[in-house]
Design a protein around this motif. Structure first.
Motif, short mmCIF file in Angstrom:
data_model
loop_
_atom_site.label_atom_id
_atom_site.label_comp_id
_atom_site.label_asym_id
_atom_site.label_seq_id
_atom_site.Cartn_x
_atom_site.Cartn_y
_atom_site.Cartn_z
N VAL A 227 13.41 -0.04 -11.13
CA VAL A 227 12.07 0.53 -11.28
C VAL A 227 11.78 1.43 -12.16
O VAL A 227 12.41 2.58 -12.13
CB VAL A 227 11.49 0.91 -9.81
CG1 VAL A 227 10.01 0.87 -9.86
CG2 VAL A 227 11.96 -0.37 -8.73
N THR A 229 9.54 4.56 -13.48
CA THR A 229 8.48 5.39 -12.71
C THR A 229 8.17 6.83 -13.79
O THR A 229 8.82 7.06 -14.71
CB THR A 229 8.98 5.97 -11.53
OG1 THR A 229 9.83 6.94 -11.75
CG2 THR A 229 9.18 4.91 -10.51
N GLY A 236 4.39 4.01 -10.53
CA GLY A 236 5.61 3.33 -10.19
C GLY A 236 5.89 3.56 -8.88
O GLY A 236 6.93 2.87 -8.31
N GLU A 239 5.91 0.83 -6.44
CA GLU A 239 7.08 -0.21 -6.47
C GLU A 239 8.27 0.27 -6.03
O GLU A 239 9.02 -0.65 -5.55
CB GLU A 239 7.08 -0.61 -8.04
CG GLU A 239 6.03 -1.10 -8.75
CD GLU A 239 4.71 -0.42 -8.90
OE1 GLU A 239 4.60 0.96 -8.72
OE2 GLU A 239 3.60 -0.87 -9.42
N GLU A 242 8.21 -0.36 -2.36
CA GLU A 242 8.31 -1.66 -2.03
C GLU A 242 9.59 -2.29 -2.27
O GLU A 242 10.08 -3.10 -1.38
CB GLU A 242 7.20 -2.29 -3.21
CG GLU A 242 6.77 -3.96 -2.72
CD GLU A 242 6.00 -4.37 -3.95
OE1 GLU A 242 6.48 -5.39 -4.69
OE2 GLU A 242 5.07 -3.79 -4.19
#
Lengths: 318, 318
Positions: A227, A229, A236, A239, A242
């Motif tokens: 991910v 960020t 981000g 995410e 998640e």
């Protein structure tokens, strides 16, 4: 001195001073340590423990702080354990943490603790799991454990998390560093922070390449996501949350969460037992028994292995 | 496979391959380890063990080699244990040792051994004393233990010597480094090597000053001398040997030698006992007992301290 059960009650009500006091009791191996641990045991097992690790400068504290914000928006109680084994005299990192974490200082749903002790009893490997237990029992839904990803004991602490997040930043030669430090084996989720900087895509690509090299995954296996960020701006971060929730769900589905927690508990018991035995042997220093053995060794009447056997026999009787 | 007693006989005759084999057996914790240790015990206690420590670059290997030459002129058998914990892959220092030590390679009165293993069983703190026992039993009159004076375990190894020599060199900021590393507390003899270089007198003065600061010596106490050498040309080396002999005589006169050897033997027994217990606990991994305890911890039925108690009880029965 308050009694342990009222401290535990207050900690569960979210009173930060009660949490702080309990952590100090377990860290310092206070006389009440066992009473505290016994009181906490039935209250533990609810928190989701997330480890965050990475080299200095990748933005761990900023990322941790951003994750706290994201979890707080979901109404979750969050504990943060910032493990920095560097000398308290260097202080820089801890000060930085405190400044960034001050966003959450007045929020009763967040508890933040720094641990900078090393070489104390069994060291961090001993005290960090105990502090996690306190935060868990105090009712934290999520515990973020932030460590500097360098030494062996930090890697061990990361392995005590349910999910491990490895942070990298572009242009720091992190790829190679990560490979060296064995960090590629411990990450469940990878974050390339400072993704607005040059080289972020290259870092993510390199990481993706390295992860695929080491890979021999079956159809149901977990494939660690990467991910990107910009934690300082909060970009981000949802995410990341998640990705964490996906990993947690995957672990529950495949029995991995239970497995990891069992391994963690075994490790914890082992560390406590070795520390206790080491201390008992240490207590024999100055004891007549050990001196007598040492005298016979110096005189060549006994070898150190026979002497150690006899010392261990002595422990069994004690 | 030769039997242990014939290996010991050959080692005492000065056969280097027998010495090497015995050290490998004790280092590797071979099945014959206990037999070897028992056979060595009555033969030990004759060697004078000298520790040499100092930062990289001060000329430790050159100094060690020069001391070997000096002791050989006295007809003494000499053992050298070069403890370099740096990765075998870096190799530089070891290669350097070998080159300088090759002066003595064909001399049957000298035995040289490098130890570069770390993290193996109890680590160097465990294996170095065993190797010293082998060299002692093999009939070495003097054993020189060369360590890099940086880490905790190297300091511990230095503390296993009868006499500790701390080496410095001019212009390396060694004074401050020495103070930092606690090296000022461990030296019985200080050597300022490379004394032909600029700043040697300043280094000796600074060292002398620092030693006098920490000082609260009584009339019979040992005052660590500072000797200047140019080890590469053999200058000052006889003075070092003289300082060592004085220290040894002082220790014998004041009962300090016996005291140090007793402390060393106690330490050795303790390390072996802790290593053995740690291994026994490690052996319980995968054992039904530890898994059952871990399951009860995860279920919140048991705290890790109670579990550790029960694990220790289990050890006593085993």
């Amino acid at each position: 001195m308050q009694d342990v059960s009222s401290l535990v009650t207050q900690a569960r009500e979210g009173r930060p001073r009660a949490v702080a006091r309990l952590i100090s009791l377990v860290e310092g191996a206070a006389p009440q340590l066992r009473e505290v641990m016994a009181a906490l045991a039935p209250l533990t097992g609810n928190a989701y423990v997330v480890g965050l690790t990475g080299s200095p400068g990748v933005g761990k504290s900023t990322s941790t702080s951003a994750l706290v914000t994201a979890y707080r928006r979901q109404g979750k109680r969050v504990g943060v354990l910032a493990v920095d084994p560097s000398s308290p005299f260097s202080g820089g990192a801890l000060l930085g943490d405190r400044v960034r974490m001050s966003d959450h200082a007045s929020d009763p749903g967040v508890y933040i603790r720094s641990m900078a002790t090393r070489g104390h009893l069994g060291g961090l490997a001993w005290s960090a799991p105990q502090a996690i237990r306190v935060l868990d029992a105090a009712g934290c839904d999520v515990i973020l454990v932030e460590t500097v990803g360098v030494g062996q004991s930090e890697v061990e602490i990361a392995s005590q998390a349910d999910t491990s997040v490895v942070l990298l930043a572009p242009g720091m030669g992190d790829g190679i560093q990560a490979a060296k430090a064995g960090i590629l084996e411990i990450g469940d989720v990878y974050v390339v922070n400072k993704a607005d900087r040059d080289g972020a895509d290259a870092t993510a690509r390199e990481l993706n390449h390295m992860l695929s090299l080491g890979e021999s995954r079956g159809p149901g296996d977990w494939r660690p996501p990467i991910v990107k960020t910009v934690a300082a701006r909060g970009e981000g971060v949802d995410e990341v949350v998640e990705a964490l929730e996906k990993h947690r769900a995957w672990m529950e589905e495949h029995g991995v969460l239970a497995e990891r927690r069992l391994a963690r508990a075994s490790q914890e018991v082992e560390t406590i037992a070795v520390t206790a035995l080491r201390r008992r042997i240490g207590d024999l220093h100055g004891d007549r028994r050990l001196s007598a053995l040492a005298e016979r060794i110096v005189a060549g009447e006994l070898d150190p292995y026979e002497a150690a056997d006899s010392l261990i026999e002595g422990l069994k009787e004690s």
